[in-house]
Design a protein around this motif. Structure first.
Motif, PDB file in Angstrom:
ATOM      1  N   THR A  60       0.847  -1.186   0.000  1.00 50.41           N
ATOM      2  CA  THR A  60       0.000   0.000   0.000  1.00 50.41           C
ATOM      3  C   THR A  60       0.886   1.241   0.000  1.00 50.41           C
ATOM      4  OG1 THR A  60      -0.111  -0.007   2.418  1.00 50.41           O
ATOM      5  CG2 THR A  60      -1.868  -1.156   1.228  1.00 50.41           C
ATOM      6  N   ALA A  61       0.344   2.341  -0.516  1.00 43.68           N
ATOM      7  CA  ALA A  61       1.089   3.596  -0.568  1.00 43.68           C
ATOM      8  C   ALA A  61       0.915   4.334   0.751  1.00 43.68           C
ATOM      9  CB  ALA A  61       0.606   4.450  -1.730  1.00 43.68           C
ATOM     10  N   ALA A  62       1.998   4.430   1.532  1.00 40.55           N
ATOM     11  CA  ALA A  62       1.942   5.112   2.817  1.00 40.55           C
ATOM     12  C   ALA A  62       2.071   6.615   2.664  1.00 40.55           C
ATOM     13  CB  ALA A  62       3.048   4.589   3.730  1.00 40.55           C
ATOM     14  N   ALA A  63       2.696   7.065   1.594  1.00 37.63           N
ATOM     15  CA  ALA A  63       2.868   8.498   1.348  1.00 37.63           C
ATOM     16  C   ALA A  63       3.061   8.716  -0.139  1.00 37.63           C
ATOM     17  CB  ALA A  63       4.062   9.037   2.128  1.00 37.63           C
ATOM     18  N   THR A  64       2.570   9.848  -0.626  1.00 35.05           N
ATOM     19  CA  THR A  64       2.627  10.155  -2.056  1.00 35.05           C
ATOM     20  C   THR A  64       3.038  11.600  -2.269  1.00 35.05           C
ATOM     21  OG1 THR A  64       0.856   8.568  -2.525  1.00 35.05           O
ATOM     22  CG2 THR A  64       1.319  10.215  -4.214  1.00 35.05           C
ATOM     23  N   THR A  65       3.851  11.827  -3.277  1.00 38.25           N
ATOM     24  CA  THR A  65       4.188  13.182  -3.686  1.00 38.25           C
ATOM     25  C   THR A  65       4.271  13.221  -5.207  1.00 38.25           C
ATOM     26  OG1 THR A  65       5.732  15.016  -3.396  1.00 38.25           O
ATOM     27  CG2 THR A  65       6.681  12.854  -3.606  1.00 38.25           C
ATOM     28  N   THR A  66       4.123  14.388  -5.790  1.00 37.51           N
ATOM     29  CA  THR A  66       4.314  14.545  -7.227  1.00 37.51           C
ATOM     30  C   THR A  66       5.322  15.654  -7.474  1.00 37.51           C
ATOM     31  OG1 THR A  66       2.446  16.076  -7.410  1.00 37.51           O
ATOM     32  CG2 THR A  66       2.008  13.747  -7.850  1.00 37.51           C
ATOM     33  N   VAL A  67       6.167  15.457  -8.477  1.00 41.47           N
ATOM     34  CA  VAL A  67       7.147  16.464  -8.878  1.00 41.47           C
ATOM     35  C   VAL A  67       7.085  16.609 -10.393  1.00 41.47           C
ATOM     36  CG1 VAL A  67       8.686  16.047  -6.937  1.00 41.47           C
ATOM     37  CG2 VAL A  67       8.991  14.749  -9.040  1.00 41.47           C
ATOM     38  N   GLU A  68       7.712  17.646 -10.900  1.00 36.09           N
ATOM     39  CA  GLU A  68       7.700  17.916 -12.332  1.00 36.09           C
ATOM     40  C   GLU A  68       9.111  17.830 -12.887  1.00 36.09           C
ATOM     41  OE1 GLU A  68       6.883  21.923 -14.625  1.00 36.09           O
ATOM     42  OE2 GLU A  68       4.988  21.054 -13.962  1.00 36.09           O
ATOM     43  N   SER A  69       9.255  17.180 -14.028  1.00 38.89           N
ATOM     44  CA  SER A  69      10.573  17.074 -14.644  1.00 38.89           C
ATOM     45  C   SER A  69      11.022  18.427 -15.181  1.00 38.89           C
ATOM     46  CB  SER A  69      10.554  16.035 -15.774  1.00 38.89           C
ATOM     47  OG  SER A  69       9.643  16.404 -16.793  1.00 38.89           O
ATOM     48  N   GLY A  70      12.338  18.647 -15.154  1.00 35.69           N
ATOM     49  CA  GLY A  70      12.897  19.911 -15.605  1.00 35.69           C
ATOM     50  C   GLY A  70      13.060  19.968 -17.112  1.00 35.69           C
ATOM     51  N   ALA A  71      13.713  21.017 -17.571  1.00 38.11           N
ATOM     52  CA  ALA A  71      13.882  21.230 -19.011  1.00 38.11           C
ATOM     53  C   ALA A  71      14.660  20.107 -19.674  1.00 38.11           C
ATOM     54  CB  ALA A  71      14.585  22.571 -19.253  1.00 38.11           C
ATOM     55  N   ASP A  72      15.519  19.424 -18.902  1.00 39.95           N
ATOM     56  CA  ASP A  72      16.301  18.315 -19.446  1.00 39.95           C
ATOM     57  C   ASP A  72      15.664  16.958 -19.158  1.00 39.95           C
ATOM     58  OD1 ASP A  72      16.660  18.284 -16.734  1.00 39.95           O
ATOM     59  OD2 ASP A  72      18.856  18.321 -16.787  1.00 39.95           O
ATOM     60  N   GLY A  73      14.431  16.965 -18.658  1.00 40.42           N
ATOM     61  CA  GLY A  73      13.730  15.725 -18.360  1.00 40.42           C
ATOM     62  C   GLY A  73      14.058  15.128 -17.006  1.00 40.42           C
ATOM     63  N   ARG A  74      14.969  15.761 -16.259  1.00 47.24           N
ATOM     64  CA  ARG A  74      15.362  15.189 -14.972  1.00 47.24           C
ATOM     65  C   ARG A  74      14.366  15.549 -13.876  1.00 47.24           C
ATOM     66  NH1 ARG A  74      21.960  16.098 -14.648  1.00 47.24           N
ATOM     67  NH2 ARG A  74      22.470  14.955 -16.570  1.00 47.24           N
ATOM     68  N   TRP A  75      14.218  14.631 -12.926  1.00 48.73           N
ATOM     69  CA  TRP A  75      13.360  14.847 -11.770  1.00 48.73           C
ATOM     70  C   TRP A  75      14.069  14.288 -10.544  1.00 48.73           C
ATOM     71  CZ3 TRP A  75      11.692  10.749  -8.760  1.00 48.73           C
ATOM     72  CH2 TRP A  75      11.939   9.469  -9.289  1.00 48.73           C
ATOM     73  N   GLY A  76      13.677  14.735  -9.363  1.00 52.34           N
ATOM     74  CA  GLY A  76      14.308  14.218  -8.161  1.00 52.34           C
ATOM     75  C   GLY A  76      13.622  14.698  -6.903  1.00 52.34           C
ATOM     76  N   VAL A  77      13.690  13.886  -5.861  1.00 51.76           N
ATOM     77  CA  VAL A  77      13.191  14.235  -4.537  1.00 51.76           C
ATOM     78  C   VAL A  77      14.291  13.919  -3.535  1.00 51.76           C
ATOM     79  CG1 VAL A  77      11.375  13.929  -2.822  1.00 51.76           C
ATOM     80  CG2 VAL A  77      10.853  13.617  -5.247  1.00 51.76           C
ATOM     81  N   ASP A  78      14.715  14.923  -2.781  1.00 48.69           N
ATOM     82  CA  ASP A  78      15.748  14.748  -1.766  1.00 48.69           C
ATOM     83  C   ASP A  78      15.118  14.482  -0.401  1.00 48.69           C
ATOM     84  OD1 ASP A  78      17.664  17.370  -3.288  1.00 48.69           O
ATOM     85  OD2 ASP A  78      17.899  15.216  -3.532  1.00 48.69           O
ATOM     86  N   SER A  79      15.959  14.036   0.526  1.00 48.56           N
ATOM     87  CA  SER A  79      15.597  13.923   1.946  1.00 48.56           C
ATOM     88  C   SER A  79      14.395  13.022   2.177  1.00 48.56           C
ATOM     89  CB  SER A  79      15.330  15.316   2.537  1.00 48.56           C
ATOM     90  OG  SER A  79      16.449  16.153   2.352  1.00 48.56           O
ATOM     91  N   VAL A  80      14.385  11.867   1.503  1.00 46.70           N
ATOM     92  CA  VAL A  80      13.314  10.902   1.727  1.00 46.70           C
ATOM     93  C   VAL A  80      13.858   9.716   2.511  1.00 46.70           C
ATOM     94  CG1 VAL A  80      12.073  11.552  -0.363  1.00 46.70           C
ATOM     95  CG2 VAL A  80      13.758   9.713  -0.467  1.00 46.70           C
ATOM     96  N   ASN A  81      12.950   8.945   3.084  1.00 45.18           N
ATOM     97  CA  ASN A  81      13.339   7.714   3.758  1.00 45.18           C
ATOM     98  C   ASN A  81      13.687   6.643   2.729  1.00 45.18           C
ATOM     99  OD1 ASN A  81      12.915   8.604   6.434  1.00 45.18           O
ATOM    100  ND2 ASN A  81      10.711   8.290   6.210  1.00 45.18           N
ATOM    101  N   GLY A  82      14.525   5.702   3.128  1.00 46.09           N
ATOM    102  CA  GLY A  82      14.794   4.568   2.267  1.00 46.09           C
ATOM    103  C   GLY A  82      13.584   3.649   2.207  1.00 46.09           C
ATOM    104  N   GLY A  83      13.597   2.732   1.252  1.00 44.80           N
ATOM    105  CA  GLY A  83      12.500   1.785   1.128  1.00 44.80           C
ATOM    106  C   GLY A  83      12.059   1.619  -0.304  1.00 44.80           C
ATOM    107  N   ARG A  84      10.893   1.013  -0.476  1.00 43.26           N
ATOM    108  CA  ARG A  84      10.342   0.768  -1.810  1.00 43.26           C
ATOM    109  C   ARG A  84       9.497   1.956  -2.258  1.00 43.26           C
ATOM    110  NH1 ARG A  84       6.750  -4.119  -1.458  1.00 43.26           N
ATOM    111  NH2 ARG A  84       6.527  -3.369   0.678  1.00 43.26           N
TER     112      ARG A  84
END
Length: 256
Positions: free
Chosen positions: A91-115
């Motif tokens: 099950t999804a315990a937490a969800t976030t959405t981000v937008e890819s940049g001009a070069d197609g890259r995306w990223g989320v920092d400071s998250v917990n490890g896991g699946r």
């Protein structure tokens, strides 16, 4: 209690030095919230990120590149879900959405490890139909690249034949199905049958068309043609829908 970095929403707020949840995030201030609660962080002028105690803050990072048929895709939405529970039915315990940049890259920092379950899309025509599940460890994990396919179905035709394969000397039916559609704001690929479109079938000399070669699609978006294979071998077929021609892959005629 856990401490999260929340975006400074009022003018004049000073950067507290807290580590932002996303690269490129605005200045941050620290706020303390109860474990299990949720806070919202402004990640960019067009992105809102929700971080819960299940997602972070942590010491891991997840990111990669979103690509489509022509390469990296800017402005794609990436849904990031942290999974918990049984591997067979997480099950999804937490969800976030981000937008890819001009070069197609995306990223989320400071998250917990896991699946994490990841999926990308960009209306009106690009989507990743099957989500990717990645395991994130503390530190810099390998990049997770998300590949989208095009789902612009304006007048797109698919073909099927029965029997499959068609037999020399026996009548067979070719059905051409025409649909339109695309990708909605939630990344869902939707299609709709097109009625009343003119469909023309052209075939190679080893196949005869025993019904009219121009047929209008019915309410289900289908146009049917009766054919008769006169010789064994590949069928070269061309379907034209509203003046747009496209190849129609069909199995070869066989002898039985």
């Amino acid at each position: 209690m856990v401490v999260l970095a929340a975006a400074a929403l009022a003018a004049g707020c000073n950067d507290s030095g807290s580590r932002p949840g996303l690269r490129g995030a605005p200045a941050t201030v620290s706020t303390t919230v109860p474990v299990g609660s949720t806070t919202t962080v402004a990640a960019s002028p067009r992105t809102v990120v929700t971080i819960s105690s299940e997602l972070g803050p942590g010491e891991a990072r997840i990111g990669g590149t979103v690509t489509g048929p022509e390469g990296p895709v800017p402005g794609a939405t990436v849904r990031v879900e942290r999974l918990v529970g049984d591997d067979a039915a997480p099950t999804a315990a937490a969800t976030t959405t981000v937008e890819s940049g001009a070069d197609g890259r995306w990223g989320v920092d400071s998250v917990n490890g896991g699946r994490y379950r990841l999926r990308a899309w960009r209306p009106p025509d690009l989507a990743q139909v099957t989500a990717v599940v990645a395991f994130v460890t503390i530190g810099e994990s390998p990049p997770v690249d998300l590949v989208m396919t095009r789902h612009s179905a304006e007048g797109r035709a698919t073909t099927a034949v029965s029997p499959d394969p068609p037999v020399v000397g026996q009548s067979a039916i070719i059905v051409v199905s025409v649909a339109s559609g695309g990708v909605d704001a939630e990344g869902v690929v939707r299609t709709q049958a097109r009625q009343g479109l003119s469909v023309t079938l052209g075939v190679s000399p080893n196949v005869g068309v025993t019904t009219p070669t121009i047929v209008e699609t019915d309410a289900a978006g289908n146009a049917g043609f009766a054919i008769l294979c006169t010789q064994p071998g590949p069928i070269v077929a061309l379907v034209t829908v509203s003046s747009v021609a496209q190849p129609a892959p069909l199995p070869a005629c066989v002898v039985r």
